[in-house]
Design an enzyme around this catalytic site. Structure first.
Site, PDB file in Angstrom:
ATOM      1  N   ARG A 261      33.748  47.405  31.126  1.00 19.84           N
ATOM      2  CA  ARG A 261      34.800  47.781  30.231  1.00 19.84           C
ATOM      3  C   ARG A 261      33.769  47.487  28.831  1.00 19.84           C
ATOM      4  O   ARG A 261      32.833  46.671  28.569  1.00 19.84           O
ATOM      5  CB  ARG A 261      35.688  46.682  30.325  1.00 19.84           C
ATOM      6  CG  ARG A 261      36.670  46.872  31.426  1.00 19.84           C
ATOM      7  CD  ARG A 261      37.782  45.894  31.764  1.00 19.84           C
ATOM      8  NE  ARG A 261      38.457  45.882  32.770  1.00 19.84           N
ATOM      9  CZ  ARG A 261      39.444  45.220  33.161  1.00 19.84           C
ATOM     10  NH1 ARG A 261      39.619  44.126  32.400  1.00 19.84           N
ATOM     11  NH2 ARG A 261      40.036  45.562  34.236  1.00 19.84           N
ATOM     12  N   SER A 351      45.670  39.166  37.770  1.00 20.09           N
ATOM     13  CA  SER A 351      46.755  40.144  37.372  1.00 20.09           C
ATOM     14  C   SER A 351      47.326  40.861  38.530  1.00 20.09           C
ATOM     15  O   SER A 351      46.479  41.484  39.148  1.00 20.09           O
ATOM     16  CB  SER A 351      46.403  40.917  36.383  1.00 20.09           C
ATOM     17  OG  SER A 351      47.579  41.622  35.652  1.00 20.09           O
ATOM     18  N   ARG A 393      34.841  36.116  36.143  1.00 22.78           N
ATOM     19  CA  ARG A 393      35.353  35.178  35.181  1.00 22.78           C
ATOM     20  C   ARG A 393      35.720  33.994  35.888  1.00 22.78           C
ATOM     21  O   ARG A 393      36.094  32.934  35.205  1.00 22.78           O
ATOM     22  CB  ARG A 393      36.394  35.733  34.472  1.00 22.78           C
ATOM     23  CG  ARG A 393      37.012  35.037  33.350  1.00 22.78           C
ATOM     24  CD  ARG A 393      38.383  35.815  32.806  1.00 22.78           C
ATOM     25  NE  ARG A 393      37.915  36.816  31.897  1.00 22.78           N
ATOM     26  CZ  ARG A 393      38.726  37.116  30.969  1.00 22.78           C
ATOM     27  NH1 ARG A 393      40.013  37.005  30.943  1.00 22.78           N
ATOM     28  NH2 ARG A 393      38.268  38.100  30.132  1.00 22.78           N
TER      29      ARG A 393
END
Length: 429
Positions: A261, A351, A393
């Site tokens: 990203r 998510s 993360r």
């Protein structure tokens, strides 16, 4: 993309969805007009073509001057048919282009508003009281550098800002988290996959990413390929243009891949450490199922994510993401955010999104229905869902929440089998 037939039958639902997303409601009427224009263009083309065929029979039977007159009329009619065909194709393209830009219809109960309008559904676990324990917590980078687990300086030297090397405990810890997540996925009936990280534009667009305007996406212009930010993209394209057999229930894949990203627009925000970086590894759940099973599968995915967080002894909260922050494809999204002690707040670790039939319509992925008497019925789009089980993360939350006063880090009990029984990560030197 959205179901245009459903939009025409229930325009108010789509207007309400657009309002909740803080998006343009007028696009609903634009779509209805575009669909009508398409239908009229197709009808005119088909009418003229039928007239052309009938004229052809007349010409074949005519003689002399009448035949010459009819031939002249046929020539004019052929030009009209060609123009009508072009107009029909243009109307189809305009409708499809508009349809591709309209986001998914949100589910009932999704919070209205933008990024800050999420709703906290629940908080699990209790953040540690470091003051009560008598020491000031270090942030994840200070801990990782003490463990000789992360090298940001050489990452920047080799690749630029927001790149890094995981080494020693850092590399082992990430692999342990990923393997633990993979075992969780296997136990839930997922098929593991190591996926391509470069995909074609039609695959990226089919998943719901805007390749022309999304500044988060890396593009290799020479090859017209895109680096994925999640293995969701590759797995969504895996069954493109196929009719799936879902009579045995949902088909579940767990994709392990590197992800990329650009983090455009995040300059000066979370630039320290590995919270917001350009390259990371992720284990992503992806499910194909019948439309009726999607809501239940979404709840299951959230449950598996929470089981991972609980097993790693991380305080976290579950949030219902607001409509304006769902992105193009999701009809509903739940995030799990872990407590980060040195930031005094929760940060997203997982998510999970229910994309209903939105991606399947774009990628032409269908299932064969079965009639009440057991015979084959018509095809229809499947539903797709995705969710995170582990990613780089997670190291941030594990290091900070399980640190000890001497700079060492306690390994959560559930993770120890993946680290050879190691109970504590000790500082180096």
């Amino acid at each position: 993309m959205i179901d245009i037939k459903d939009l025409i039958e229930n325009p108010d639902a789509y207007r309400a969805s657009q309002r909740a997303r803080q998006a343009d409601e007028s696009v609903v009427d634009q779509l209805i007009s575009a669909q009508q224009a398409r239908n009229e263009a197709i009808s005119r083309f088909e009418s003229l073509r039928a007239e052309q065929k009938a004229f052809g029979k007349k010409v074949a039977q005519a003689q002399g001057e009448e035949k010459q007159r009819l031939l002249a009329e046929v020539k004019d009619l052929a030009a009209q048919v060609k123009a009508a065909e072009a107009a029909s194709g243009e109307a189809e393209d305009q409708l499809r282009d508009l349809q591709r830009r309209v986001p998914n219809l949100i589910h009932d109960g999704v919070p209205a508003g933008g990024e800050e309008d999420f709703v906290v559904l629940r908080e699990e676990g209790t953040p540690r009281d470091f003051a009560g324990e008598g020491f000031e917590p270090k942030d994840h980078l200070a801990l990782a550098e003490g463990l000789d687990a992360v090298d940001m300086e050489r990452g920047a030297k080799v690749s630029g800002a927001r790149f890094y090397f995981l080494k020693g405990f850092g590399a082992r810890l990430e692999l342990a988290i990923m393997q633990m997540g993979l075992d969780k996925a296997l136990g839930a009936g997922f098929t593991p996959m190591i996926t391509p990280t470069l995909v074609r534009p039609e695959t990226m667009q089919g998943t719901g990413f805007d390749v022309e305007h999304d500044e988060e996406i890396y593009r290799l212009e020479r090859d017209d390929l895109y680096l994925v930010g999640t293995s969701e993209v590759a797995i969504a394209g895996y069954h493109a243009d196929e009719i799936m057999d879902l009579t045995g229930g949902p088909i579940r894949y767990a994709g392990w891949s590197s992800c990329y990203r650009r983090e455009a627009g995040s300059h000066g925000k979370d630039t320290r450490g590995i919270l917001r970086v350009h390259q990371f590894n992720k284990l992503e759940m992806f499910i194909y199922c019948s439309q009726e099973d999607a809501a239940a599968e979404h709840r299951r995915m959230l449950g598996w994510e929470e089981e991972m967080l609980s097993a790693l002894e991380l305080p976290y909260r579950v949030v219902d993401i607001a409509a304006g922050d769902l992105g193009l494809s999701a009809a509903r999204k739940f995030d799990c955010e872990a407590w980060v002690p040195t930031q005094g707040t929760y940060r997203e670790l997982t998510s999970t999104s229910d994309c209903t039939t939105f991606q399947a319509r774009r990628l032409n992925i269908r299932e064969r229905t079965v009639t009440p008497d057991g015979s084959k019925g018509p095809t229809r789009p499947v539903a797709t869902l995705n969710g995170t089980l582990a990613t780089t993360r997670w190291l941030v939350a594990i290091l900070e929440n399980h640190q000890q006063a001497d700079g060492s880090v306690r390994v959560p009990e559930a993770l120890r089998p993946y680290l050879g029984g190691l109970e504590v990560l000790e500082p180096v030197g």
